[in-house]
Scaffold this active site. Structure first.
Site, mmCIF file in Angstrom:
data_model
loop_
_atom_site.group_PDB
_atom_site.id
_atom_site.type_symbol
_atom_site.label_atom_id
_atom_site.label_comp_id
_atom_site.label_asym_id
_atom_site.label_seq_id
_atom_site.Cartn_x
_atom_site.Cartn_y
_atom_site.Cartn_z
ATOM 1 N N HIS A 192 2.547 3.413 -8.747
ATOM 2 C CA HIS A 192 2.464 1.739 -9.208
ATOM 3 C C HIS A 192 3.543 1.393 -10.059
ATOM 4 O O HIS A 192 4.358 0.316 -9.625
ATOM 5 C CB HIS A 192 0.973 1.411 -9.864
ATOM 6 C CG HIS A 192 -0.228 1.829 -9.294
ATOM 7 N ND1 HIS A 192 -0.445 1.487 -7.849
ATOM 8 C CD2 HIS A 192 -1.493 2.386 -9.756
ATOM 9 C CE1 HIS A 192 -1.469 2.033 -7.604
ATOM 10 N NE2 HIS A 192 -2.303 2.803 -8.463
ATOM 11 N N ASP B 250 0.980 -1.421 -0.046
ATOM 12 C CA ASP B 250 -0.035 0.237 -0.013
ATOM 13 C C ASP B 250 0.959 1.244 0.051
ATOM 14 O O ASP B 250 1.984 1.337 0.518
ATOM 15 C CB ASP B 250 -0.708 0.043 1.279
ATOM 16 C CG ASP B 250 -2.069 1.073 1.045
ATOM 17 O OD1 ASP B 250 -2.436 1.511 0.233
ATOM 18 O OD2 ASP B 250 -2.703 1.122 2.175
ATOM 19 N N LEU C 152 11.557 -19.999 -5.065
ATOM 20 C CA LEU C 152 10.603 -19.355 -4.316
ATOM 21 C C LEU C 152 9.296 -19.210 -5.157
ATOM 22 O O LEU C 152 9.423 -19.214 -6.529
ATOM 23 C CB LEU C 152 11.004 -17.499 -4.155
ATOM 24 C CG LEU C 152 9.796 -16.730 -3.772
ATOM 25 C CD1 LEU C 152 9.762 -16.657 -2.218
ATOM 26 C CD2 LEU C 152 10.207 -15.452 -4.180
HETATM 27 C C1 FPP Z 1 -2.039 0.060 -3.324
HETATM 28 O O1 FPP Z 1 -1.820 1.371 -3.363
HETATM 29 C C2 FPP Z 1 -1.477 -0.601 -4.447
HETATM 30 C C3 FPP Z 1 -2.164 -1.057 -5.459
HETATM 31 C C4 FPP Z 1 -3.508 -1.129 -5.577
HETATM 32 C C5 FPP Z 1 -1.495 -1.721 -6.700
HETATM 33 C C6 FPP Z 1 -0.387 -2.563 -6.336
HETATM 34 C C7 FPP Z 1 0.533 -2.918 -7.648
HETATM 35 C C8 FPP Z 1 1.674 -2.972 -7.956
HETATM 36 C C9 FPP Z 1 2.673 -2.420 -6.947
HETATM 37 C C10 FPP Z 1 2.162 -3.518 -9.389
HETATM 38 C C11 FPP Z 1 2.019 -5.207 -9.007
HETATM 39 C C12 FPP Z 1 2.821 -5.545 -10.233
HETATM 40 C C13 FPP Z 1 3.168 -7.035 -9.960
HETATM 41 C C14 FPP Z 1 3.790 -7.555 -11.376
HETATM 42 C C15 FPP Z 1 3.063 -7.782 -9.177
HETATM 43 P P1 FPP Z 1 -2.677 2.392 -3.477
HETATM 44 O O2 FPP Z 1 -2.745 2.752 -4.908
HETATM 45 O O3 FPP Z 1 -4.008 2.178 -2.601
HETATM 46 O O4 FPP Z 1 -1.734 3.761 -2.643
HETATM 47 P P2 FPP Z 1 -2.680 4.902 -1.598
HETATM 48 O O5 FPP Z 1 -3.299 4.254 -0.504
HETATM 49 O O6 FPP Z 1 -1.477 5.525 -1.502
HETATM 50 O O7 FPP Z 1 -3.657 5.559 -2.574
#
Ligand code: FPP
Length: 247
Positions: free
Chosen positions: A39, A22, A131
């Site tokens: 992201h 997050d 893994l």
């Molecule tokens: C939450 O942060 C994160 C997500 C909803 C997306 C996470 C995805 C990635 C890191 C890409 C993953 C890719 C692979 C290949 C595994 P948020 O957007 O809710 O952040 P905020 O709470 O600060 O708004």
């Protein structure tokens, strides 16, 4: 910060670590960037932590990349996340680190290009013995548990099982996570302290670790710190401390 890696007890490395990644959006906003760039930066952390987990000998790493509820985000963010997933499943990285990819979630909802690319990477890495990286994609625990209940009801309907004979093992076998052990440690970055519909059944006895660091800033050192913290805990599974220390 001490060098947590050197403080780790090699005998008590968690078998399964699950992560709620997050803080990507806030990381980007604080830098005047679009959420999608947050992201994108988050993918770099995914690569770093996967490599670190693999080197520590962790067997399963489950990453919450996209929840069922995330489909309700603005279309451009959903599209950006989908194309990011499409471009970031780098097979060479999986092969280099002997990592096997698996997916949990309602993949039928994913765009076909994403689904195909995932299937290819899952197939190509199927024989890797290191893994297992599990990406939770279009996943939520309530979706998963509902599916499991439906499967069990069908068995009851066919007369294979009596309702009173349904066991925890039957439920576990019907979950999409039936190939992995429950998480030993659940890490959530970004300052919030909740499960957000993630692995509700499976985390019944997991240890939780919350930190304020946004996912794009989370690094190997913080990961080792979380594992060190986990290693200081006593896991009692409902027993007393005396019972645990005697075992
Ligand atoms: C939450 O942060 C994160 C997500 C909803 C997306 C996470 C995805 C990635 C890191 C890409 C993953 C890719 C692979 C290949 C595994 P948020 O957007 O809710 O952040 P905020 O709470 O600060 O708004």
């Amino acid at each position: 910060m001490p060098n947590y890696k050197d403080l780790l007890n090699a005998e008590r490395i968690p078998r399964h670590v699950a992560i709620i990644m997050d803080g990507n959006g806030r990381w980007a906003k604080e830098r005047g960037m679009s959420r999608s760039l947050g992201h994108q930066q988050g993918v770099e952390t995914v690569h770093k932590i996967t490599e670190a987990a693999s080197q520590l000998g962790i067997k399963y790493l489950t990453l919450y990349a996209f929840s069922t509820e995330n489909w309700n985000r603005p279309t451009e963010e959903v599209e950006a996340l989908m194309s990011l997933i499409l471009t970031s499943l780098e097979e060479s990285l999986y092969m280099k680190n002997n990592v096997r990819l698996r997916i949990i979630g309602d993949t039928a909802r994913l765009p076909e290009t994403v689904r195909k690319s995932i299937e290819r990477c899952v197939d190509h890495t199927a024989k890797n013995t290191g893994l297992v990286q599990i990406i939770a994609l279009s996943y939520s625990s309530k979706w998963e548990i509902t599916n499991a209940v439906q499967q069990i009801c069908r068995r009851v309907e066919k007369g294979e099982l009596r309702p009173a004979d349904v066991t925890e093992d039957d439920i576990e076998a019907a979950l999409s996570t039936n190939f992995m052990p429950d998480p030993d440690l659940l890490i959530r970055t970004g300052g919030e302290q909740r499960l957000s519909n993630y692995l509700l059944w499976q985390c019944a006895y997991s240890e939780f670790y919350f930190c304020d660091t946004y996912w794009p800033d989370f690094d190997e050192e913080e990961f080792y710190k979380a594992i060190y913290d986990f290693q200081q805990r006593e896991r009692r599974y409902g027993k007393t401390s005396e019972q645990v220390s005697k075992a």
